[in-house]
Design an enzyme around this catalytic site. Structure first.
Site, PDB file in Angstrom:
ATOM      1  N   SER A 116      29.409  18.237  56.952  1.00 62.13           N
ATOM      2  CA  SER A 116      28.494  17.371  56.194  1.00 62.13           C
ATOM      3  C   SER A 116      28.843  17.330  54.705  1.00 62.13           C
ATOM      4  O   SER A 116      29.068  18.366  54.069  1.00 62.13           O
ATOM      5  CB  SER A 116      27.051  17.868  56.374  1.00 62.13           C
ATOM      6  OG  SER A 116      26.196  17.100  55.550  1.00 62.13           O
ATOM      7  N   THR A 153      20.607  15.646  60.702  1.00 60.19           N
ATOM      8  CA  THR A 153      21.709  14.912  61.319  1.00 60.19           C
ATOM      9  C   THR A 153      21.844  15.283  62.792  1.00 60.19           C
ATOM     10  O   THR A 153      20.993  15.991  63.348  1.00 60.19           O
ATOM     11  CB  THR A 153      23.010  15.111  60.480  1.00 60.19           C
ATOM     12  OG1 THR A 153      24.023  14.283  61.015  1.00 60.19           O
ATOM     13  CG2 THR A 153      23.483  16.554  60.451  1.00 60.19           C
ATOM     14  N   LYS A 205      17.892  14.269  65.106  1.00 56.69           N
ATOM     15  CA  LYS A 205      17.074  13.204  64.503  1.00 56.69           C
ATOM     16  C   LYS A 205      15.810  12.870  65.313  1.00 56.69           C
ATOM     17  O   LYS A 205      14.750  12.653  64.718  1.00 56.69           O
ATOM     18  CB  LYS A 205      17.915  11.951  64.246  1.00 56.69           C
ATOM     19  CG  LYS A 205      18.946  12.173  63.131  1.00 56.69           C
ATOM     20  CD  LYS A 205      19.735  10.916  62.827  1.00 56.69           C
ATOM     21  CE  LYS A 205      20.847  11.223  61.828  1.00 56.69           C
ATOM     22  NZ  LYS A 205      21.602  10.035  61.425  1.00 56.69           N
ATOM     23  N   ASP A 240      18.741   5.694  57.250  1.00 58.31           N
ATOM     24  CA  ASP A 240      20.063   5.250  57.732  1.00 58.31           C
ATOM     25  C   ASP A 240      20.146   3.720  57.761  1.00 58.31           C
ATOM     26  O   ASP A 240      21.149   3.128  57.344  1.00 58.31           O
ATOM     27  CB  ASP A 240      20.339   5.798  59.137  1.00 58.31           C
ATOM     28  CG  ASP A 240      20.740   7.270  59.122  1.00 58.31           C
ATOM     29  OD1 ASP A 240      21.291   7.736  58.107  1.00 58.31           O
ATOM     30  OD2 ASP A 240      20.508   7.949  60.140  1.00 58.31           O
ATOM     31  N   GLY A 284      23.764   4.148  70.309  1.00 55.64           N
ATOM     32  CA  GLY A 284      23.362   5.550  70.174  1.00 55.64           C
ATOM     33  C   GLY A 284      22.373   5.727  69.036  1.00 55.64           C
ATOM     34  O   GLY A 284      21.706   4.775  68.600  1.00 55.64           O
ATOM     35  N   THR A 340      27.547   1.340  77.821  1.00 55.77           N
ATOM     36  CA  THR A 340      26.485   1.431  78.834  1.00 55.77           C
ATOM     37  C   THR A 340      25.481   0.326  78.534  1.00 55.77           C
ATOM     38  O   THR A 340      24.677   0.424  77.591  1.00 55.77           O
ATOM     39  CB  THR A 340      25.796   2.824  78.760  1.00 55.77           C
ATOM     40  OG1 THR A 340      26.801   3.824  78.776  1.00 55.77           O
ATOM     41  CG2 THR A 340      24.829   3.026  79.906  1.00 55.77           C
ATOM     42  N   LYS A 349      21.630   0.764  77.861  1.00 60.52           N
ATOM     43  CA  LYS A 349      21.209   1.297  76.555  1.00 60.52           C
ATOM     44  C   LYS A 349      21.169   0.183  75.504  1.00 60.52           C
ATOM     45  O   LYS A 349      20.300   0.164  74.631  1.00 60.52           O
ATOM     46  CB  LYS A 349      22.138   2.434  76.115  1.00 60.52           C
ATOM     47  CG  LYS A 349      21.763   3.738  76.803  1.00 60.52           C
ATOM     48  CD  LYS A 349      22.816   4.806  76.682  1.00 60.52           C
ATOM     49  CE  LYS A 349      22.939   5.446  75.343  1.00 60.52           C
ATOM     50  NZ  LYS A 349      23.983   6.515  75.350  1.00 60.52           N
ATOM     51  N   GLN A 401      22.115   6.235  52.228  1.00 61.23           N
ATOM     52  CA  GLN A 401      21.026   6.924  52.937  1.00 61.23           C
ATOM     53  C   GLN A 401      20.651   8.199  52.198  1.00 61.23           C
ATOM     54  O   GLN A 401      19.479   8.588  52.157  1.00 61.23           O
ATOM     55  CB  GLN A 401      21.347   7.174  54.426  1.00 61.23           C
ATOM     56  CG  GLN A 401      22.507   8.113  54.757  1.00 61.23           C
ATOM     57  CD  GLN A 401      22.226   9.590  54.520  1.00 61.23           C
ATOM     58  OE1 GLN A 401      21.073  10.017  54.624  1.00 61.23           O
ATOM     59  NE2 GLN A 401      23.246  10.355  54.189  1.00 61.23           N
TER      60      GLN A 401
HETATM   61  P1  NDP Z   1      25.770   8.780  69.555  1.00 60.98           P
HETATM   62  O1  NDP Z   1      26.455   9.858  70.331  1.00 60.98           O
HETATM   63  O2  NDP Z   1      24.282   8.794  69.490  1.00 60.98           O
HETATM   64  O3  NDP Z   1      26.173   7.352  70.177  1.00 60.98           O
HETATM   65  C1  NDP Z   1      27.492   7.082  70.471  1.00 60.98           C
HETATM   66  C2  NDP Z   1      27.678   5.613  70.817  1.00 60.98           C
HETATM   67  O4  NDP Z   1      29.069   5.365  70.907  1.00 60.98           O
HETATM   68  C3  NDP Z   1      27.072   5.198  72.153  1.00 60.98           C
HETATM   69  O5  NDP Z   1      26.645   3.874  72.075  1.00 60.98           O
HETATM   70  C4  NDP Z   1      28.274   5.347  73.098  1.00 60.98           C
HETATM   71  O6  NDP Z   1      28.210   4.532  74.233  1.00 60.98           O
HETATM   72  C5  NDP Z   1      29.392   4.860  72.209  1.00 60.98           C
HETATM   73  N1  NDP Z   1      30.686   5.403  72.583  1.00 60.98           N
HETATM   74  C6  NDP Z   1      31.103   6.686  72.464  1.00 60.98           C
HETATM   75  N2  NDP Z   1      32.367   6.804  72.881  1.00 60.98           N
HETATM   76  C7  NDP Z   1      32.768   5.569  73.280  1.00 60.98           C
HETATM   77  C8  NDP Z   1      33.967   5.055  73.810  1.00 60.98           C
HETATM   78  N3  NDP Z   1      35.021   5.852  74.025  1.00 60.98           N
HETATM   79  N4  NDP Z   1      34.041   3.761  74.114  1.00 60.98           N
HETATM   80  C9  NDP Z   1      32.979   2.948  73.893  1.00 60.98           C
HETATM   81  N5  NDP Z   1      31.799   3.371  73.387  1.00 60.98           N
HETATM   82  C10 NDP Z   1      31.707   4.677  73.093  1.00 60.98           C
HETATM   83  O7  NDP Z   1      26.435   8.809  68.104  1.00 60.98           O
HETATM   84  P2  NDP Z   1      25.753   8.386  66.736  1.00 60.98           P
HETATM   85  O8  NDP Z   1      25.044   7.105  66.951  1.00 60.98           O
HETATM   86  O9  NDP Z   1      24.995   9.513  66.172  1.00 60.98           O
HETATM   87  O10 NDP Z   1      27.019   8.168  65.758  1.00 60.98           O
HETATM   88  C11 NDP Z   1      27.833   7.025  65.855  1.00 60.98           C
HETATM   89  C12 NDP Z   1      28.744   6.933  64.635  1.00 60.98           C
HETATM   90  O11 NDP Z   1      27.987   6.639  63.475  1.00 60.98           O
HETATM   91  C13 NDP Z   1      29.488   8.225  64.340  1.00 60.98           C
HETATM   92  O12 NDP Z   1      30.838   7.895  64.055  1.00 60.98           O
HETATM   93  C14 NDP Z   1      28.814   8.767  63.096  1.00 60.98           C
HETATM   94  O13 NDP Z   1      29.705   9.489  62.268  1.00 60.98           O
HETATM   95  C15 NDP Z   1      28.383   7.474  62.409  1.00 60.98           C
HETATM   96  N6  NDP Z   1      27.248   7.657  61.500  1.00 60.98           N
HETATM   97  C16 NDP Z   1      27.427   7.298  60.188  1.00 60.98           C
HETATM   98  C17 NDP Z   1      26.379   7.416  59.304  1.00 60.98           C
HETATM   99  C18 NDP Z   1      26.589   7.024  57.871  1.00 60.98           C
HETATM  100  O14 NDP Z   1      25.723   7.309  57.038  1.00 60.98           O
HETATM  101  N7  NDP Z   1      27.685   6.352  57.545  1.00 60.98           N
HETATM  102  C19 NDP Z   1      25.051   7.919  59.698  1.00 60.98           C
HETATM  103  C20 NDP Z   1      24.983   8.272  61.099  1.00 60.98           C
HETATM  104  C21 NDP Z   1      26.053   8.143  61.948  1.00 60.98           C
HETATM  105  P3  NDP Z   1      27.369   4.977  75.542  1.00 60.98           P
HETATM  106  O15 NDP Z   1      25.962   4.590  75.264  1.00 60.98           O
HETATM  107  O16 NDP Z   1      27.978   4.197  76.633  1.00 60.98           O
HETATM  108  O17 NDP Z   1      27.555   6.461  75.703  1.00 60.98           O
END
Ligand code: NDP
Length: 271
Positions: A17, A64, A68, A105, A132, A156, A159, A246
């Protein structure tokens, strides 16, 4: 002399972080004295960690992955936006002893996008990839910005459908090729698995996009943003600005002063 206020970030893992560096820089910028620490409780111990922090004089926490949703559940009060998203990234102890939850966020993303769209996003056709935790706040904030069109695609589909209902937009099984702004909110870059996001419909959307934005930042964002450029996207941007915003918005909730995120360059923090 008044004691500095105590803040922190809770996550698991948390060592990556940048929040401690960012908030200490904001404190220096706004000439306030704060202490900011990082906490990594076991996966089943968020509540105990947060309660202990606030019972021992803590004023505010950033929260984080993966805590959350737990942050929202712990709070006695929550902003309407955090409740709608179902996730909170900021907790603040109020003067009456209550712990309030917020989500910055989504507003952080919109603040960063304002540098590209100073007149708003009403003419943008936006595609969000992912459904996600981060996508939840992003989707609700984007829908509130009232773009010309807005849809969500996700590996998916179910979702994406659930999130689209919450945010008030459309879930699609295949990315529309006429998107002007494509936002990647997947965690695929973090896992080194960007290629699996680059399906033929996504590539077609990237080809026509004016701006491709990736919520992840630094090296995690590069494979997707490089692919977007290769496909023909006119401009790309990673989520470092969103991260700063954020944080700035959470600092403003706690300290009542909004710092200037643009003064903090990525190279000054990246290790
Ligand atoms: P989550 O684990 O909650 O969600 C992951 C998402 O990515 C899901 O929709 C998942 O799909 C999809 N996914 C994962 N792997 C793959 C793949 N190989 N192919 C296709 N889809 C995929 O993660 P977060 O939402 O917490 O984080 C997502 C990103 O956002 C991260 O990179 C994080 O660093 C970034 N982030 C940045 C912030 C900022 O301030 N800039 C703040 C918060 C997060 P499925 O539903 O099918 O599993």
């Amino acid at each position: 002399m008044k004691q500095p206020r105590l803040y922190g970030v809770v996550g698991n893992p948390v060592s990556h972080s940048l929040s401690p560096w960012i908030h200490r820089a904001f404190a220096a910028q706004t000439q306030k004295r704060i202490v900011y620490a990082a906490y990594q409780p076991p996966l089943d111990a968020f509540e105990a960690c947060a309660q202990n922090f606030f019972n021992n004089g803590g004023s505010g926490l950033n929260v984080t992955v993966p805590f959350k949703p737990d942050a929202l559940a712990l709070a006695n009060r929550a902003s309407a936006f955090a409740r709608r998203c179902g996730v909170a990234n900021v907790l603040a102890k109020r003067n009456d002893g209550n712990i309030a939850a917020y989500n910055t966020d989504g507003s952080g993303l919109i603040k960063d996008l304002q540098s590209f769209f100073p007149n708003g996003m009403s003419d943008q056709k936006i595609l969000l990839i992912g459904a996600g935790g981060a996508a939840r706040a992003a989707a609700c904030a984007i829908a509130d910005a009232k773009p010309a069109a807005f849809c969500i695609v996700n590996r998916t589909f179910e979702k994406a459908k659930t999130l689209a209902e919450v945010a008030g937009c459309e879930a699609v099984e295949s990315a529309p090729a006429d998107s002007t702004l494509v936002i990647n909110a997947t965690s695929a870059g973090l896992a080194g698995d960007t290629d699996s996001v680059l399906t033929s419909d996504i590539k077609a959307a990237l080809q026509n996009a004016n701006l491709v934005y990736d919520l992840s930042y630094g090296s995690s964002a590069q494979p997707f943003l490089t692919a977007a450029k290769r496909c023909g996207a006119k401009q790309t941007c990673d989520g470092y600005g969103m991260l700063l915003w954020q944080a700035a918005l959470s600092y403003a909730i706690w300290e009542g002063t909004l710092p200037t995120p643009s003064l903090l360059t990525y190279s000054s923090f990246s290790r």
